[in-house]
Design an enzyme around this catalytic site. Structure first.
Site, PDB file in Angstrom:
ATOM      1  N   LEU A  54       1.480   9.092   2.002  1.00 24.01           N
ATOM      2  CA  LEU A  54       1.737   7.793   1.250  1.00 24.01           C
ATOM      3  C   LEU A  54       2.700   8.026   0.090  1.00 24.01           C
ATOM      4  CD1 LEU A  54      -1.933   6.094   1.632  1.00 24.01           C
ATOM      5  CD2 LEU A  54       0.149   5.596   2.951  1.00 24.01           C
ATOM      6  N   GLY A  55       2.457   8.925  -0.573  1.00 24.38           N
ATOM      7  CA  GLY A  55       3.451   9.420  -1.542  1.00 24.38           C
ATOM      8  C   GLY A  55       2.876  10.905  -2.163  1.00 24.38           C
ATOM      9  N   GLY A  57       3.637  13.748  -5.780  1.00 22.10           N
ATOM     10  CA  GLY A  57       4.075  13.791  -6.985  1.00 22.10           C
ATOM     11  C   GLY A  57       3.777  15.230  -7.725  1.00 22.10           C
ATOM     12  N   GLY A  58       3.674  15.532  -8.876  1.00 20.45           N
ATOM     13  CA  GLY A  58       3.615  16.774  -9.518  1.00 20.45           C
ATOM     14  C   GLY A  58       2.123  17.269  -9.484  1.00 20.45           C
ATOM     15  N   GLY A  60      -0.133  16.256  -6.686  1.00 16.27           N
ATOM     16  CA  GLY A  60      -0.386  16.674  -5.340  1.00 16.27           C
ATOM     17  C   GLY A  60       0.306  15.330  -4.267  1.00 16.27           C
ATOM     18  N   VAL A  62      -0.634  12.518  -1.290  1.00 16.53           N
ATOM     19  CA  VAL A  62      -1.583  11.468  -1.006  1.00 16.53           C
ATOM     20  C   VAL A  62      -1.308  10.942   0.584  1.00 16.53           C
ATOM     21  CG1 VAL A  62      -2.563   9.050  -1.410  1.00 16.53           C
ATOM     22  CG2 VAL A  62      -1.703  10.507  -3.404  1.00 16.53           C
ATOM     23  N   LYS A  76      -6.212  11.936  -1.841  1.00 18.34           N
ATOM     24  CA  LYS A  76      -5.253  12.942  -2.544  1.00 18.34           C
ATOM     25  C   LYS A  76      -5.602  14.276  -2.585  1.00 18.34           C
ATOM     26  CE  LYS A  76      -4.152  11.411  -6.593  1.00 18.34           C
ATOM     27  NZ  LYS A  76      -3.974  10.935  -7.839  1.00 18.34           N
ATOM     28  N   ASP A 174       0.427   6.957 -18.105  1.00 16.23           N
ATOM     29  CA  ASP A 174       1.626   7.043 -17.185  1.00 16.23           C
ATOM     30  C   ASP A 174       1.475   5.574 -16.665  1.00 16.23           C
ATOM     31  OD1 ASP A 174       3.653   8.271 -16.145  1.00 16.23           O
ATOM     32  OD2 ASP A 174       2.308   8.908 -14.295  1.00 16.23           O
TER      33      ASP A 174
END
Length: 266
Positions: A54-55, A57-58, A60, A62, A76, A174
């Site tokens: 699903l996505g 980033g820095g 981990g 998801v 996640k 964030d």
């Protein structure tokens, strides 16, 4: 009390981890949170199949998952569980005892083994504001003005709860379109508390290493390392600009008439 209990439990687990196998789950119930087995989440995500991402980033990746009872979830899987992943894992679990609100992403449960840290959330069928903001359906924006207003109000309510109704208050650090998720009714849900910090009410700020996303970081936080609820308000202001204009906060100009940071556009 909750935080003290968690810290003691975490230290206990750290002493025990060297003697656990990589797929051996640590049996631990933490309040209302469910403890998931690693093999159960592995099965739910089809062995963490890349098609279910699903996505990322820095911290981990998801994955979309389906539990045995048919419940859709977002799993996640944290990177580097010994360092940054451990910090995010601890942060998000600590905050669950403080923040429960309809406009905040709740946590279903967790999984902890000697080599893995995973967090399980409800699946958000409409993705994030960042996903939908520049999407069109039959030539019209996916998010019409009424939905954008609804999103702005929902995100504001979630942040207000963190700042005014939690004790100690919670600074998200964030706030951005990618971290505002949308449920089936396009209700805004503030998510991703991996960078969040607790702030005692008598304190005006907390000083940390600067973390966040370029284009969303308040200038005073960038120069001093001091964050407070005002840091989140700045990020929320950038989110409002995105909701109104549509473009990304940081653009290279390709496909758009202007480039640079959205805050500098005049």
């Amino acid at each position: 009390i909750f935080v003290l209990f968690f810290v003691c439990w975490l230290n206990y687990c750290r002493w025990r981890l060297p003697f656990a196998s990589s797929d051996q789950d640590l049996e631990m119930e933490l309040g209302h949170l469910k403890h998931f087995s690693f093999h159960g989440l592995q099965s739910a995500t089809d062995n963490f199949n890349s098609k279910n991402i699903l996505g990322q980033g820095g911290f981990g990746v998801v994955y979309k998952g389906c539990l045995r009872n048919g419940t859709l979830v977002a799993v996640k899987r944290l990177k580097d569980p010994d360092v940054t992943g451990e910090v995010q894992f601890q942060t998000e679990l600590e905050l669950i005892g403080l923040a429960v609100h309809r406009n905040l992403l709740r946590l279903y449960g967790f999984c902890m083994t000697s080599k893995e840290r995973l967090l399980v959330y409800p699946y958000m069928p409409n993705g994030s504001v960042a996903d939908r903001l520049r999407e069109y359906h039959h030539g019209k924006p996916c998010l019409d003005w009424s939905k954008r207003m609804q999103i702005a109000i929902g995100a504001a309510r979630g942040l207000l709860y963190l700042h005014e109704q939690c004790n100690p208050k919670i600074i998200h650090r964030d706030v951005k379109a990618a971290n505002i998720l949308l449920d089936g009714s396009f209700e805004a849900v503030v998510g991703d508390f991996g960078l969040a910090k607790l702030l005692d009410r008598q304190d005006s700020h907390v000083t940390t290493a600067v973390r966040g996303t370029v284009g969303h970081i308040a200038p005073e936080y960038l120069s001093t390392g001091q964050s407070s609820e005002k840091t989140d308000v700045y990020g929320f202001g950038i989110l409002l600009l995105e909701l109104i204009t549509g473009p990304k906060t940081l653009s290279n100009g390709h496909g758009q008439s202007q480039k640079g940071m959205i805050i500098d556009w005049g």
